[in-house]
Design a protein around this motif. Structure first.
Motif, PDB file in Angstrom:
ATOM      1  N   THR A  28       0.819  -1.220   0.000  1.00 24.89           N
ATOM      2  CA  THR A  28       0.000   0.000   0.000  1.00 24.89           C
ATOM      3  C   THR A  28       0.849   1.266   0.000  1.00 24.89           C
ATOM      4  N   PHE A  29       2.154   1.118   0.037  1.00 30.41           N
ATOM      5  CA  PHE A  29       3.094   2.235   0.032  1.00 30.41           C
ATOM      6  C   PHE A  29       3.513   2.522  -1.399  1.00 30.41           C
ATOM      7  N   GLY A  30       3.401   3.788  -1.811  1.00 26.76           N
ATOM      8  CA  GLY A  30       3.686   4.116  -3.195  1.00 26.76           C
ATOM      9  C   GLY A  30       4.498   5.376  -3.379  1.00 26.76           C
ATOM     10  N   PHE A  31       4.813   5.629  -4.630  1.00 27.81           N
ATOM     11  CA  PHE A  31       5.628   6.755  -5.048  1.00 27.81           C
ATOM     12  C   PHE A  31       4.953   7.373  -6.258  1.00 27.81           C
ATOM     13  N   ARG A  32       4.499   8.626  -6.135  1.00 25.58           N
ATOM     14  CA  ARG A  32       3.774   9.305  -7.217  1.00 25.58           C
ATOM     15  C   ARG A  32       4.693  10.324  -7.872  1.00 25.58           C
ATOM     16  N   VAL A  33       4.718  10.297  -9.197  1.00 24.48           N
ATOM     17  CA  VAL A  33       5.526  11.239  -9.974  1.00 24.48           C
ATOM     18  C   VAL A  33       4.579  12.033 -10.867  1.00 24.48           C
ATOM     19  N   SER A  34       4.685  13.362 -10.811  1.00 22.42           N
ATOM     20  CA  SER A  34       3.810  14.197 -11.626  1.00 22.42           C
ATOM     21  C   SER A  34       4.568  14.725 -12.835  1.00 22.42           C
ATOM     22  N   GLN A  35       3.822  15.262 -13.776  1.00 24.60           N
ATOM     23  CA  GLN A  35       4.426  15.748 -15.025  1.00 24.60           C
ATOM     24  C   GLN A  35       5.409  16.887 -14.790  1.00 24.60           C
ATOM     25  N   GLY A  36       5.236  17.618 -13.709  1.00 26.97           N
ATOM     26  CA  GLY A  36       6.158  18.712 -13.395  1.00 26.97           C
ATOM     27  C   GLY A  36       7.458  18.249 -12.770  1.00 26.97           C
ATOM     28  N   GLY A  37       7.539  16.963 -12.427  1.00 33.21           N
ATOM     29  CA  GLY A  37       8.759  16.413 -11.867  1.00 33.21           C
ATOM     30  C   GLY A  37       8.740  16.218 -10.362  1.00 33.21           C
ATOM     31  N   SER A  38       7.643  16.617  -9.692  1.00 33.11           N
ATOM     32  CA  SER A  38       7.596  16.409  -8.246  1.00 33.11           C
ATOM     33  C   SER A  38       7.386  14.928  -7.950  1.00 33.11           C
ATOM     34  N   LYS A  39       8.080  14.453  -6.914  1.00 33.11           N
ATOM     35  CA  LYS A  39       8.030  13.054  -6.517  1.00 33.11           C
ATOM     36  C   LYS A  39       7.579  12.994  -5.072  1.00 33.11           C
ATOM     37  N   THR A  40       6.507  12.231  -4.825  1.00 34.16           N
ATOM     38  CA  THR A  40       5.863  12.225  -3.513  1.00 34.16           C
ATOM     39  C   THR A  40       5.603  10.796  -3.061  1.00 34.16           C
ATOM     40  N   PHE A  41       5.878  10.535  -1.770  1.00 34.53           N
ATOM     41  CA  PHE A  41       5.531   9.249  -1.173  1.00 34.53           C
ATOM     42  C   PHE A  41       4.073   9.285  -0.752  1.00 34.53           C
ATOM     43  N   VAL A  42       3.337   8.212  -1.044  1.00 37.25           N
ATOM     44  CA  VAL A  42       1.910   8.149  -0.722  1.00 37.25           C
ATOM     45  C   VAL A  42       1.583   6.799  -0.090  1.00 37.25           C
TER      46      VAL A  42
END
Length: 100
Positions: A28-42
């Protein structure tokens, strides 16, 4: 996907929108990457994403520790739901003192 600091740094942003990668060790632990380059743990909790923090401000080990702490709190019932549905609010309360 097996997460590592080097692997997370090398992930390039998608051309459009966001993309999530999920950890093999903690599903259930993930890593989200957005088009702007921000990387976030979720953390995925009942089909909603809880943001843990941004990478590299928070390291992978710190984020994984926080995800485990949050999951433990959910399991132990220490995190209360923030809202309830109408049907839940209209259920009768249990009668605790019925044998007087």
């Amino acid at each position: 996907m097996a997460f590592s600091d080097v692997g997370l740094r090398s992930i390039s942003p998608p051309p459009k929108g966001q993309i999530c990668y999920w950890d093999d060790k903690l599903p259930t632990f993930g890593f989200r990457v957005s088009q702007g380059g921000s990387k976030t743990f979720v953390l995925n909790r009942k089909n909603s994403l809880i943001t843990i923090g941004r990478f590299p401000t928070i390291s992978l080990s710190q984020a994984r520790t926080e995800a485990k702490r949050l999951l433990a709190e959910f399991t132990l019932g220490k995190v209360r739901p923030q809202s309830i549905t109408y049907s839940e609010s209209t259920e009768p309360a249990p009668e605790f003192c019925t044998g007087r």
